[in-house]
Design a protein around this motif. Sequence first.
Motif, PDB file in Angstrom:
ATOM      1  N   ALA A 161       0.826  -1.213   0.000  1.00 43.47           N
ATOM      2  CA  ALA A 161       0.000   0.000   0.000  1.00 43.47           C
ATOM      3  C   ALA A 161       0.857   1.259   0.000  1.00 43.47           C
ATOM      4  O   ALA A 161       2.003   1.241   0.441  1.00 43.47           O
ATOM      5  N   GLU A 162       0.251   2.336  -0.481  1.00 41.73           N
ATOM      6  CA  GLU A 162       0.828   3.676  -0.376  1.00 41.73           C
ATOM      7  C   GLU A 162       0.276   4.312   0.892  1.00 41.73           C
ATOM      8  O   GLU A 162      -0.854   4.045   1.286  1.00 41.73           O
ATOM      9  N   GLY A 163       1.047   5.174   1.502  1.00 41.45           N
ATOM     10  CA  GLY A 163       0.609   5.799   2.743  1.00 41.45           C
ATOM     11  C   GLY A 163       0.109   7.219   2.564  1.00 41.45           C
ATOM     12  O   GLY A 163       0.414   7.873   1.567  1.00 41.45           O
ATOM     13  N   SER A 164      -0.656   7.677   3.547  1.00 39.39           N
ATOM     14  CA  SER A 164      -1.158   9.056   3.599  1.00 39.39           C
ATOM     15  C   SER A 164      -0.750   9.669   4.931  1.00 39.39           C
ATOM     16  O   SER A 164      -0.868   9.030   5.979  1.00 39.39           O
ATOM     17  N   LEU A 165      -0.302  10.919   4.888  1.00 39.42           N
ATOM     18  CA  LEU A 165       0.127  11.616   6.095  1.00 39.42           C
ATOM     19  C   LEU A 165      -1.074  12.054   6.914  1.00 39.42           C
ATOM     20  O   LEU A 165      -2.030  12.626   6.385  1.00 39.42           O
ATOM     21  N   PHE A 166      -1.032  11.794   8.209  1.00 38.16           N
ATOM     22  CA  PHE A 166      -2.045  12.211   9.173  1.00 38.16           C
ATOM     23  C   PHE A 166      -1.354  13.073  10.227  1.00 38.16           C
ATOM     24  O   PHE A 166      -0.312  12.686  10.756  1.00 38.16           O
ATOM     25  N   ILE A 167      -1.946  14.209  10.531  1.00 36.06           N
ATOM     26  CA  ILE A 167      -1.520  15.034  11.656  1.00 36.06           C
ATOM     27  C   ILE A 167      -2.754  15.184  12.536  1.00 36.06           C
ATOM     28  O   ILE A 167      -3.821  15.571  12.049  1.00 36.06           O
ATOM     29  N   GLN A 168      -2.616  14.871  13.819  1.00 36.21           N
ATOM     30  CA  GLN A 168      -3.785  14.965  14.690  1.00 36.21           C
ATOM     31  C   GLN A 168      -3.388  15.433  16.070  1.00 36.21           C
ATOM     32  O   GLN A 168      -2.257  15.251  16.513  1.00 36.21           O
ATOM     33  N   GLY A 169      -4.367  16.047  16.728  1.00 37.89           N
ATOM     34  CA  GLY A 169      -4.170  16.524  18.079  1.00 37.89           C
ATOM     35  C   GLY A 169      -5.428  16.314  18.883  1.00 37.89           C
ATOM     36  O   GLY A 169      -6.505  16.048  18.340  1.00 37.89           O
ATOM     37  N   TYR A 170      -5.287  16.449  20.192  1.00 37.36           N
ATOM     38  CA  TYR A 170      -6.386  16.199  21.113  1.00 37.36           C
ATOM     39  C   TYR A 170      -6.724  17.449  21.896  1.00 37.36           C
ATOM     40  O   TYR A 170      -5.871  18.039  22.554  1.00 37.36           O
ATOM     41  N   ILE A 171      -7.996  17.822  21.811  1.00 37.60           N
ATOM     42  CA  ILE A 171      -8.519  18.940  22.593  1.00 37.60           C
ATOM     43  C   ILE A 171      -8.849  18.442  23.999  1.00 37.60           C
ATOM     44  O   ILE A 171      -8.633  19.137  24.974  1.00 37.60           O
ATOM     45  N   SER A 172      -9.351  17.211  24.080  1.00 40.84           N
ATOM     46  CA  SER A 172      -9.671  16.599  25.364  1.00 40.84           C
ATOM     47  C   SER A 172      -9.319  15.126  25.324  1.00 40.84           C
ATOM     48  O   SER A 172      -9.596  14.442  24.337  1.00 40.84           O
ATOM     49  N   THR A 173      -8.718  14.648  26.407  1.00 42.42           N
ATOM     50  CA  THR A 173      -8.419  13.220  26.534  1.00 42.42           C
ATOM     51  C   THR A 173      -9.012  12.671  27.829  1.00 42.42           C
ATOM     52  O   THR A 173      -8.449  11.777  28.451  1.00 42.42           O
ATOM     53  N   SER A 229      -4.958  -4.389  21.925  1.00 39.76           N
ATOM     54  CA  SER A 229      -6.279  -3.738  21.986  1.00 39.76           C
ATOM     55  C   SER A 229      -6.637  -3.288  23.391  1.00 39.76           C
ATOM     56  O   SER A 229      -7.277  -2.245  23.567  1.00 39.76           O
ATOM     57  N   ASP A 230      -6.259  -4.057  24.397  1.00 36.22           N
ATOM     58  CA  ASP A 230      -6.626  -3.765  25.782  1.00 36.22           C
ATOM     59  C   ASP A 230      -5.572  -2.945  26.525  1.00 36.22           C
ATOM     60  O   ASP A 230      -5.725  -2.703  27.719  1.00 36.22           O
ATOM     61  N   ASN A 231      -4.519  -2.531  25.838  1.00 34.86           N
ATOM     62  CA  ASN A 231      -3.443  -1.804  26.499  1.00 34.86           C
ATOM     63  C   ASN A 231      -3.544  -0.313  26.175  1.00 34.86           C
ATOM     64  O   ASN A 231      -3.200   0.120  25.077  1.00 34.86           O
ATOM     65  N   PRO A 232      -4.011   0.499  27.125  1.00 40.37           N
ATOM     66  CA  PRO A 232      -4.246   1.918  26.850  1.00 40.37           C
ATOM     67  C   PRO A 232      -3.003   2.707  26.463  1.00 40.37           C
ATOM     68  O   PRO A 232      -3.126   3.775  25.872  1.00 40.37           O
ATOM     69  N   LYS A 233      -1.811   2.211  26.762  1.00 39.17           N
ATOM     70  CA  LYS A 233      -0.623   2.994  26.404  1.00 39.17           C
ATOM     71  C   LYS A 233      -0.482   3.121  24.889  1.00 39.17           C
ATOM     72  O   LYS A 233       0.197   4.019  24.403  1.00 39.17           O
ATOM     73  N   TYR A 234      -1.167   2.258  24.126  1.00 40.46           N
ATOM     74  CA  TYR A 234      -1.113   2.315  22.665  1.00 40.46           C
ATOM     75  C   TYR A 234      -2.226   3.168  22.067  1.00 40.46           C
ATOM     76  O   TYR A 234      -2.285   3.319  20.845  1.00 40.46           O
ATOM     77  N   PHE A 235      -3.120   3.732  22.868  1.00 38.92           N
ATOM     78  CA  PHE A 235      -4.149   4.630  22.350  1.00 38.92           C
ATOM     79  C   PHE A 235      -3.446   5.910  21.885  1.00 38.92           C
ATOM     80  O   PHE A 235      -2.591   6.450  22.593  1.00 38.92           O
ATOM     81  N   ASN A 236      -3.813   6.406  20.734  1.00 37.82           N
ATOM     82  CA  ASN A 236      -3.207   7.633  20.220  1.00 37.82           C
ATOM     83  C   ASN A 236      -3.307   8.769  21.231  1.00 37.82           C
ATOM     84  O   ASN A 236      -2.365   9.538  21.404  1.00 37.82           O
ATOM     85  N   SER A 237      -4.443   8.868  21.914  1.00 39.11           N
ATOM     86  CA  SER A 237      -4.619   9.944  22.894  1.00 39.11           C
ATOM     87  C   SER A 237      -3.612   9.837  24.037  1.00 39.11           C
ATOM     88  O   SER A 237      -3.201  10.854  24.610  1.00 39.11           O
ATOM     89  N   ASN A 238      -3.171   8.638  24.367  1.00 41.31           N
ATOM     90  CA  ASN A 238      -2.174   8.463  25.424  1.00 41.31           C
ATOM     91  C   ASN A 238      -0.752   8.661  24.918  1.00 41.31           C
ATOM     92  O   ASN A 238       0.155   8.945  25.704  1.00 41.31           O
ATOM     93  N   LEU A 239      -0.546   8.514  23.607  1.00 44.34           N
ATOM     94  CA  LEU A 239       0.783   8.751  23.034  1.00 44.34           C
ATOM     95  C   LEU A 239       1.162  10.228  23.094  1.00 44.34           C
ATOM     96  O   LEU A 239       2.330  10.571  22.982  1.00 44.34           O
TER      97      LEU A 239
END
Length: 154
Positions: free
Chosen positions: A20-32, A136-146
Amino acid sequence: MAKEIERKFLVSGDSWRKLAEGSLFIQGYISTAKQATVRVRIVGTQGYLTIKGLNVKYSRSEFEYPIPLEDAQEMLDTLCDRPLIEKVRYRIEYGNLIWEIDEFDGVNKGLILAEVELSDEQQQIELPIWIGEEVSDNPKYFNSNLVKHPFSQW
Protein backbone atom coordinates in the motif's frame (compact mmCIF):
# COMPACT_ATOMS: atom_id res chain seq x y z
CA MET A 1 -25.43 6.15 17.59
CA ALA A 2 -22.18 5.59 15.68
CA LYS A 3 -20.09 2.75 17.08
CA GLU A 4 -16.51 1.76 16.43
CA ILE A 5 -15.44 -1.85 17.04
CA GLU A 6 -11.70 -2.10 16.63
CA ARG A 7 -8.76 -4.35 17.47
CA LYS A 8 -5.18 -3.14 17.57
CA PHE A 9 -1.90 -5.02 17.07
CA LEU A 10 1.83 -4.39 16.92
CA VAL A 11 3.29 -4.87 13.45
CA SER A 12 6.06 -7.37 12.85
CA GLY A 13 8.49 -7.13 9.94
CA ASP A 14 8.30 -5.08 6.75
CA SER A 15 6.45 -7.37 4.31
CA TRP A 16 3.35 -5.13 4.54
CA ARG A 17 5.18 -2.12 3.06
CA LYS A 18 4.88 -3.26 -0.56
CA LEU A 19 1.10 -3.67 -0.24
CA ALA A 20 0.00 0.00 0.00
CA GLU A 21 0.83 3.68 -0.38
CA GLY A 22 0.61 5.80 2.74
CA SER A 23 -1.16 9.06 3.60
CA LEU A 24 0.13 11.62 6.09
CA PHE A 25 -2.05 12.21 9.17
CA ILE A 26 -1.52 15.03 11.66
CA GLN A 27 -3.79 14.96 14.69
CA GLY A 28 -4.17 16.52 18.08
CA TYR A 29 -6.39 16.20 21.11
CA ILE A 30 -8.52 18.94 22.59
CA SER A 31 -9.67 16.60 25.36
CA THR A 32 -8.42 13.22 26.53
CA ALA A 33 -10.83 12.73 29.41
CA LYS A 34 -11.57 9.08 30.25
CA GLN A 35 -15.25 9.31 29.30
CA ALA A 36 -14.63 11.10 25.95
CA THR A 37 -11.78 12.22 23.73
CA VAL A 38 -12.04 15.06 21.22
CA ARG A 39 -9.63 14.85 18.30
CA VAL A 40 -8.79 17.14 15.39
CA ARG A 41 -7.15 15.58 12.36
CA ILE A 42 -5.84 16.64 8.97
CA VAL A 43 -5.52 14.09 6.19
CA GLY A 44 -4.30 15.61 2.94
CA THR A 45 -6.45 18.70 2.41
CA GLN A 46 -9.36 17.64 4.63
CA GLY A 47 -9.91 18.36 8.30
CA TYR A 48 -11.96 16.20 10.71
CA LEU A 49 -13.36 16.62 14.19
CA THR A 50 -13.92 13.35 16.06
CA ILE A 51 -15.49 12.60 19.42
CA LYS A 52 -14.94 9.14 20.90
CA GLY A 53 -16.57 7.66 23.98
CA LEU A 54 -15.28 5.33 26.66
CA ASN A 55 -13.77 2.01 25.51
CA VAL A 56 -15.71 -1.10 26.52
CA LYS A 57 -13.70 -4.14 25.40
CA TYR A 58 -13.21 -3.44 21.64
CA SER A 59 -16.12 -0.98 21.24
CA ARG A 60 -16.84 2.69 21.80
CA SER A 61 -19.07 5.39 20.40
CA GLU A 62 -17.49 7.47 17.64
CA PHE A 63 -18.72 10.58 15.87
CA GLU A 64 -16.58 12.04 13.07
CA TYR A 65 -17.32 15.12 11.00
CA PRO A 66 -15.45 16.75 8.12
CA ILE A 67 -14.47 20.36 8.86
CA PRO A 68 -12.69 22.99 6.76
CA LEU A 69 -8.93 22.56 6.53
CA GLU A 70 -8.34 26.08 7.86
CA ASP A 71 -10.45 25.38 10.96
CA ALA A 72 -8.64 22.10 11.60
CA GLN A 73 -5.24 23.79 11.27
CA GLU A 74 -6.22 26.58 13.66
CA MET A 75 -7.51 24.05 16.22
CA LEU A 76 -4.27 22.04 15.93
CA ASP A 77 -2.23 25.23 16.38
CA THR A 78 -4.18 26.73 19.28
CA LEU A 79 -6.38 24.18 21.10
CA CYS A 80 -4.59 20.82 21.05
CA ASP A 81 -2.24 19.32 23.59
CA ARG A 82 1.36 18.83 22.56
CA PRO A 83 2.98 16.93 21.01
CA LEU A 84 0.79 16.43 17.97
CA ILE A 85 0.51 12.91 16.60
CA GLU A 86 2.29 12.52 13.26
CA LYS A 87 1.89 9.30 11.31
CA VAL A 88 1.61 7.77 7.88
CA ARG A 89 -1.39 5.48 7.46
CA TYR A 90 -1.43 2.57 5.04
CA ARG A 91 -4.68 0.77 4.14
CA ILE A 92 -4.34 -2.91 3.22
CA GLU A 93 -7.15 -5.28 2.27
CA TYR A 94 -6.67 -8.74 3.76
CA GLY A 95 -9.21 -11.47 4.50
CA ASN A 96 -12.18 -9.31 3.44
CA LEU A 97 -11.20 -6.63 5.96
CA ILE A 98 -9.32 -3.35 5.67
CA TRP A 99 -6.27 -3.15 7.91
CA GLU A 100 -4.91 0.29 8.74
CA ILE A 101 -1.22 0.39 9.57
CA ASP A 102 0.03 3.52 11.32
CA GLU A 103 3.74 4.27 11.16
CA PHE A 104 4.35 7.00 13.70
CA ASP A 105 6.84 9.84 13.38
CA GLY A 106 8.04 12.63 15.66
CA VAL A 107 8.22 11.66 19.35
CA ASN A 108 6.48 8.36 18.55
CA LYS A 109 8.88 7.38 15.75
CA GLY A 110 9.56 3.64 15.71
CA LEU A 111 6.05 2.63 16.74
CA ILE A 112 4.03 0.79 14.09
CA LEU A 113 0.49 -0.33 14.87
CA ALA A 114 -2.19 -2.12 12.84
CA GLU A 115 -5.90 -1.65 13.47
CA VAL A 116 -8.87 -3.45 12.01
CA GLU A 117 -12.50 -2.36 12.35
CA LEU A 118 -15.06 -5.09 12.86
CA SER A 119 -18.81 -5.37 12.51
CA ASP A 120 -19.13 -7.39 15.73
CA GLU A 121 -16.90 -7.94 18.79
CA GLN A 122 -17.07 -11.71 18.27
CA GLN A 123 -16.09 -11.50 14.58
CA GLN A 124 -13.36 -13.99 13.73
CA ILE A 125 -10.41 -12.52 11.84
CA GLU A 126 -7.57 -14.01 9.87
CA LEU A 127 -4.30 -12.40 10.94
CA PRO A 128 -1.78 -11.42 8.26
CA ILE A 129 1.79 -12.68 8.75
CA TRP A 130 2.92 -9.15 9.60
CA ILE A 131 0.68 -8.95 12.67
CA GLY A 132 2.38 -9.25 16.05
CA GLU A 133 1.11 -9.01 19.62
CA GLU A 134 -2.44 -7.78 20.20
CA VAL A 135 -2.54 -4.54 22.22
CA SER A 136 -6.28 -3.74 21.99
CA ASP A 137 -6.63 -3.76 25.78
CA ASN A 138 -3.44 -1.80 26.50
CA PRO A 139 -4.25 1.92 26.85
CA LYS A 140 -0.62 2.99 26.40
CA TYR A 141 -1.11 2.32 22.67
CA PHE A 142 -4.15 4.63 22.35
CA ASN A 143 -3.21 7.63 20.22
CA SER A 144 -4.62 9.94 22.89
CA ASN A 145 -2.17 8.46 25.42
CA LEU A 146 0.78 8.75 23.03
CA VAL A 147 0.45 12.51 23.49
CA LYS A 148 0.96 12.23 27.26
CA HIS A 149 3.45 9.35 27.17
CA PRO A 150 5.24 9.30 23.80
CA PHE A 151 6.80 6.07 22.56
CA SER A 152 10.28 7.67 22.65
CA GLN A 153 9.96 7.92 26.46
CA TRP A 154 9.06 4.28 27.14
